[in-house]
Write a protein that holds these residues in place. Sequence first.
Motif, PDB file in Angstrom:
ATOM      1  N   ASN A  87      -1.353  40.664  53.809  1.00 34.72           N
ATOM      2  CA  ASN A  87      -0.537  41.482  54.701  1.00 34.72           C
ATOM      3  C   ASN A  87       0.676  41.964  53.918  1.00 34.72           C
ATOM      4  O   ASN A  87       1.633  41.226  53.711  1.00 34.72           O
ATOM      5  N   LEU A  88       0.609  43.214  53.468  1.00 31.24           N
ATOM      6  CA  LEU A  88       1.655  43.766  52.608  1.00 31.24           C
ATOM      7  C   LEU A  88       2.299  44.990  53.255  1.00 31.24           C
ATOM      8  O   LEU A  88       2.768  45.898  52.575  1.00 31.24           O
ATOM      9  N   THR A  89       2.337  45.005  54.557  1.00 31.42           N
ATOM     10  CA  THR A  89       2.932  46.126  55.298  1.00 31.42           C
ATOM     11  C   THR A  89       4.371  46.374  54.848  1.00 31.42           C
ATOM     12  O   THR A  89       5.159  45.430  54.707  1.00 31.42           O
ATOM     13  N   ASN A  90       4.679  47.643  54.581  1.00 35.33           N
ATOM     14  CA  ASN A  90       6.027  48.071  54.173  1.00 35.33           C
ATOM     15  C   ASN A  90       6.507  47.398  52.885  1.00 35.33           C
ATOM     16  O   ASN A  90       7.708  47.182  52.691  1.00 35.33           O
ATOM     17  N   SER A  91       5.580  47.101  51.998  1.00 37.97           N
ATOM     18  CA  SER A  91       5.965  46.463  50.725  1.00 37.97           C
ATOM     19  C   SER A  91       6.568  47.482  49.763  1.00 37.97           C
ATOM     20  O   SER A  91       6.232  48.659  49.790  1.00 37.97           O
ATOM     21  N   ASP A  92       7.443  47.000  48.899  1.00 33.78           N
ATOM     22  CA  ASP A  92       8.093  47.845  47.900  1.00 33.78           C
ATOM     23  C   ASP A  92       7.439  47.610  46.535  1.00 33.78           C
ATOM     24  O   ASP A  92       7.706  46.613  45.871  1.00 33.78           O
ATOM     25  N   PHE A  93       6.573  48.559  46.129  1.00 37.37           N
ATOM     26  CA  PHE A  93       5.945  48.517  44.811  1.00 37.37           C
ATOM     27  C   PHE A  93       6.448  49.663  43.932  1.00 37.37           C
ATOM     28  O   PHE A  93       5.827  49.990  42.920  1.00 37.37           O
ATOM     29  N   ALA A  94       7.537  50.279  44.318  1.00 31.89           N
ATOM     30  CA  ALA A  94       8.054  51.444  43.588  1.00 31.89           C
ATOM     31  C   ALA A  94       8.347  51.090  42.138  1.00 31.89           C
ATOM     32  O   ALA A  94       9.039  50.106  41.845  1.00 31.89           O
ATOM     33  N   GLY A  95       7.788  51.879  41.210  1.00 29.23           N
ATOM     34  CA  GLY A  95       8.072  51.716  39.791  1.00 29.23           C
ATOM     35  C   GLY A  95       7.369  50.567  39.104  1.00 29.23           C
ATOM     36  O   GLY A  95       7.595  50.334  37.914  1.00 29.23           O
ATOM     37  N   SER A 107      -3.489  44.986  54.301  1.00 28.39           N
ATOM     38  CA  SER A 107      -2.678  45.901  55.093  1.00 28.39           C
ATOM     39  C   SER A 107      -1.528  46.395  54.226  1.00 28.39           C
ATOM     40  O   SER A 107      -0.672  45.608  53.809  1.00 28.39           O
ATOM     41  N   LEU A 108      -1.542  47.694  53.933  1.00 27.90           N
ATOM     42  CA  LEU A 108      -0.521  48.296  53.075  1.00 27.90           C
ATOM     43  C   LEU A 108       0.211  49.420  53.811  1.00 27.90           C
ATOM     44  O   LEU A 108       0.762  50.324  53.197  1.00 27.90           O
ATOM     45  N   ILE A 109       0.228  49.340  55.115  1.00 24.03           N
ATOM     46  CA  ILE A 109       0.840  50.389  55.934  1.00 24.03           C
ATOM     47  C   ILE A 109       2.305  50.579  55.538  1.00 24.03           C
ATOM     48  O   ILE A 109       3.080  49.623  55.461  1.00 24.03           O
ATOM     49  N   GLY A 110       2.677  51.837  55.257  1.00 25.83           N
ATOM     50  CA  GLY A 110       4.074  52.148  54.957  1.00 25.83           C
ATOM     51  C   GLY A 110       4.570  51.649  53.616  1.00 25.83           C
ATOM     52  O   GLY A 110       5.770  51.696  53.350  1.00 25.83           O
ATOM     53  N   SER A 111       3.673  51.192  52.751  1.00 28.06           N
ATOM     54  CA  SER A 111       4.111  50.654  51.466  1.00 28.06           C
ATOM     55  C   SER A 111       4.513  51.764  50.495  1.00 28.06           C
ATOM     56  O   SER A 111       3.999  52.881  50.557  1.00 28.06           O
ATOM     57  N   ASP A 112       5.431  51.443  49.605  1.00 30.04           N
ATOM     58  CA  ASP A 112       5.989  52.415  48.663  1.00 30.04           C
ATOM     59  C   ASP A 112       5.475  52.138  47.251  1.00 30.04           C
ATOM     60  O   ASP A 112       5.845  51.151  46.628  1.00 30.04           O
TER      61      ASP A 112
END
Length: 287
Positions: A87-95, A107-112
């Motif tokens: 469950n990785l909803t709204n996770s920050d993977f930016a960069g 679940s990656l809903i809304g993730s960056d």
Amino acid sequence: MNEKLHQYVNGVFAPYKGVKSVDELQADLLSDLQERFNELKKEGKDDETALEMTIDSIGDIEQTVQEVANLTRSLERQVLTNLSSSNLTNSDFAGVTAHKGKFAGSSLIGSDFSGSDLTGSTFKSSDVRDANFNGANLTDCTFSTLDLSNSTFNQSILVRTVFSKSSLAGVTFRDITMTDVKLTMTDLSKTTFENCTFDGADFTNSSLEGLNLDHQTFIGVKFDKAGLKDVTFRGATLKNVSFKGPALSKKFYRAIKTICFDDARMDKLTYAALKGLEADLSKVTVI
């Protein structure tokens, strides 16, 4: 003299500080070296000679330490990039850099994922609605049986990327060169493409009904067996583009007649193929 032994070992291990397996190796080595040093002292060696002989006894330790550190870091990366069934909803993977990452059943809903390097990663059977892939490197990535609704791919790097059997409703692809990208067996009728170049892209068996592809460039692209009713290519450039329908399919050939090619530019072979399918090419420029 113990201080000098500690300084030598600490110097060798300093570049790898924090790597768990290396820290353990350092502790074990220091203990062994101290034991060896004490043995040499008991044999009557002076401090300098005992220290020199102790250090010489361990061989090329720097290479061994580097190999252990590299292996450990490699294993750590593998663990970190296997994010399946999470469950990785709204996770920050930016960069982030996550080559060959695995995102299956998550679940990656809304993730960056903006600006990230996900080369070779796999997204399968996951919920990826409203995700941000802007500027991400998605070379050799696979997106299969997903819900990608309303996600964005603006200025992303798409090379040999595969989108298959997925929902792309509301998805935006903007300012992208799609090189050898596959968008197959997917409903693209509610997907937005803006200012894109398609080089070797494959839309086989996908539904593009009503799609606006105006003013974009298509080179070596396949629209074979695709749903093309009311698609528009106004002002587009088409070179070596394939429109092959299923055998004995009247629906495909009727759909070709509904496509708008007004002010489009195309090479002679593409023009001839479409003319044979009775497409309306009255406002096309042959190049």
